[in-house]
Scaffold this motif. Structure first.
Motif, PDB file in Angstrom:
ATOM      1  N   GLU A 152      -0.490  -4.429  -7.558  1.00  0.00           N
ATOM      2  CA  GLU A 152      -1.852  -4.954  -7.608  1.00  0.00           C
ATOM      3  C   GLU A 152      -2.905  -3.878  -7.839  1.00  0.00           C
ATOM      4  O   GLU A 152      -4.093  -4.183  -7.841  1.00  0.00           O
ATOM      5  CB  GLU A 152      -2.164  -5.710  -6.307  1.00  0.00           C
ATOM      6  N   ARG A 153      -2.436  -2.629  -8.016  1.00  0.00           N
ATOM      7  CA  ARG A 153      -3.367  -1.509  -8.214  1.00  0.00           C
ATOM      8  C   ARG A 153      -4.410  -1.478  -7.098  1.00  0.00           C
ATOM      9  O   ARG A 153      -5.632  -1.434  -7.323  1.00  0.00           O
ATOM     10  CB  ARG A 153      -4.050  -1.595  -9.580  1.00  0.00           C
ATOM     11  N   VAL A 154      -3.931  -1.490  -5.866  1.00  0.00           N
ATOM     12  CA  VAL A 154      -4.793  -1.493  -4.683  1.00  0.00           C
ATOM     13  C   VAL A 154      -5.628  -0.214  -4.656  1.00  0.00           C
ATOM     14  O   VAL A 154      -5.100   0.892  -4.841  1.00  0.00           O
ATOM     15  CB  VAL A 154      -3.942  -1.622  -3.399  1.00  0.00           C
ATOM     16  N   THR A 155      -6.936  -0.365  -4.417  1.00  0.00           N
ATOM     17  CA  THR A 155      -7.847   0.782  -4.374  1.00  0.00           C
ATOM     18  C   THR A 155      -8.274   1.153  -2.959  1.00  0.00           C
ATOM     19  O   THR A 155      -8.649   2.296  -2.709  1.00  0.00           O
ATOM     20  CB  THR A 155      -9.111   0.490  -5.200  1.00  0.00           C
ATOM     21  N   VAL A 156      -8.243   0.189  -2.033  1.00  0.00           N
ATOM     22  CA  VAL A 156      -8.728   0.443  -0.680  1.00  0.00           C
ATOM     23  C   VAL A 156      -7.795  -0.239   0.320  1.00  0.00           C
ATOM     24  O   VAL A 156      -7.343  -1.366   0.105  1.00  0.00           O
ATOM     25  CB  VAL A 156     -10.181  -0.063  -0.498  1.00  0.00           C
ATOM     26  N   ALA A 157      -7.475   0.466   1.407  1.00  0.00           N
ATOM     27  CA  ALA A 157      -6.622  -0.094   2.454  1.00  0.00           C
ATOM     28  C   ALA A 157      -7.207   0.276   3.804  1.00  0.00           C
ATOM     29  O   ALA A 157      -7.441   1.452   4.084  1.00  0.00           O
ATOM     30  CB  ALA A 157      -5.186   0.423   2.329  1.00  0.00           C
ATOM     31  N   ALA A 158      -7.503  -0.727   4.609  1.00  0.00           N
ATOM     32  CA  ALA A 158      -8.053  -0.502   5.941  1.00  0.00           C
ATOM     33  C   ALA A 158      -6.960  -0.787   6.966  1.00  0.00           C
ATOM     34  O   ALA A 158      -6.571  -1.932   7.161  1.00  0.00           O
ATOM     35  CB  ALA A 158      -9.260  -1.410   6.184  1.00  0.00           C
ATOM     36  N   GLY A 159      -6.445   0.284   7.582  1.00  0.00           N
ATOM     37  CA  GLY A 159      -5.357   0.100   8.538  1.00  0.00           C
ATOM     38  C   GLY A 159      -5.368   1.173   9.603  1.00  0.00           C
ATOM     39  O   GLY A 159      -6.132   2.146   9.534  1.00  0.00           O
TER      40      GLY A 159
END
Length: 310
Positions: free
Chosen positions: A188-195
């Motif tokens: 999905e070409r993820v640009t941001v991950a909040a974890g």
């Protein structure tokens, strides 16, 4: 993730009238869990609920595919059909910024969980400012590492991205899995991950990491100095330090993208958000303490919760 006693506590504490229940979470059958919490369901006829222990609970809707697996449950399809023939206005024109929008529960680390009442103003303001802190735009793709019963999943992973026209990627089975995260980030070409740090560490240090391209990932939360250094080595340019709690609609302070001071970016939780006042006080006297002194965090502003439920 709840046990039967915890589920019973929340149903009673929050005065739940309508409950949605899915199929499985990891290896737990949620219908079985529900029946352990509410064994009286087995004696219900159709969807008519008469539950002496839970007198306010009137509807339980099964959102899992397949036939109804316990008495008292309403199939999700019938709810959708009812909504199609009895539409409601899209916007509630009577709603005001100070109105309650969410009832979320604290972790219960020191006592039983407390119900936190959040306002429309706090939720929208928090989501807007998280968009600022993460420099979000309509071409951002967010991977929701944190759950949606938590302010992190709601007001960092999802609403800020949706407010700016981006989209949110979720785990197919609802539970965090580092291998699936690698697959989603690449596909999905993820640009941001909040974890949380352990989740990000599990992704970056997964044995199959080298098989996946993670170059699209540009923005992450940051909790500690060591994590900052590790993620800088990975080439991730935007790392956001912050301080948050449920009672603050999530954020109280954050390091913004225009901060050029390396020590502030790496070693701090950032300044108070616009419109939020912050101080460190003596927990016994309430007096403000000088810089460098350990004390209790006190804040006030548009993000402050409206109170604890009941």
């Amino acid at each position: 993730m709840l046990g039967p006693d915890e589920l019973s506590y929340l149903l009673l504490s929050a005065d739940i009238t309508t409950l949605f229940v899915g199929g499985k979470y990891r290896d737990t059958n949620l219908i079985d869990l529900l029946l352990k919490a509410i064994p009286e369901l087995n004696r219900c006829k159709g969807s008519e609920l008469v539950l002496p222990k839970f007198p306010k609970l009137k509807r339980i809707i099964q959102i899992a595919d397949g036939p109804i697996t316990a008495p008292g449950l309403i199939p999700f399809e019938s709810v959708m059909k009812n909504g199609a023939t009895n539409p409601l206005p899209f916007v509630n024109t009577a709603s005001k910024p100070e109105n309650i929008s969410h009832l979320l529960y604290t972790s219960g680390s020191t006592a039983t969980p407390k119900g936190v009442l959040l306002t429309q103003r706090g939720v929208v303001g928090a989501s807007y400012l998280w968009g600022e802190a993460l420099a979000l735009a309509s071409n951002d793709h967010s991977l929701a590492l944190m759950p949606f019963y938590h302010t992190g999943g709601l007001f960092i992973s999802s609403l800020p991205v949706l407010l700016r026209g981006g989209y949110v990627c979720m785990f197919e089975k609802g539970a965090f899995d580092a291998k699936e995260a690698l697959e989603i980030i690449q596909r999905e070409r993820v640009t941001v991950a909040a974890g949380f740090d352990p989740q990000v560490q599990a992704i970056l240090e997964h044995p199959d990491r080298s098989q996946y391209g993670l170059s699209s990932l540009q923005k992450l939360l940051n909790f500690t100095k060591s994590a900052y250094d590790r993620r800088t080595e990975e080439g991730i340019p935007l790392l956001v330090g912050f301080y948050a709690l449920t009672e603050g609609s999530n954020p109280v302070s954050a390091v913004m993208p225009n901060e050029k001071n390396f020590a502030v970016r790496r070693d701090s939780n950032g300044p108070a958000l616009p419109g939020v006042e912050l101080k460190i006080v003596d927990s016994n006297t309430g007096e403000k303490l000088p810089p460098g002194t350990t004390g209790e965090i006190a804040f006030r502003g548009w993000n402050r919760f409206a109170g604890y439920y009941k």
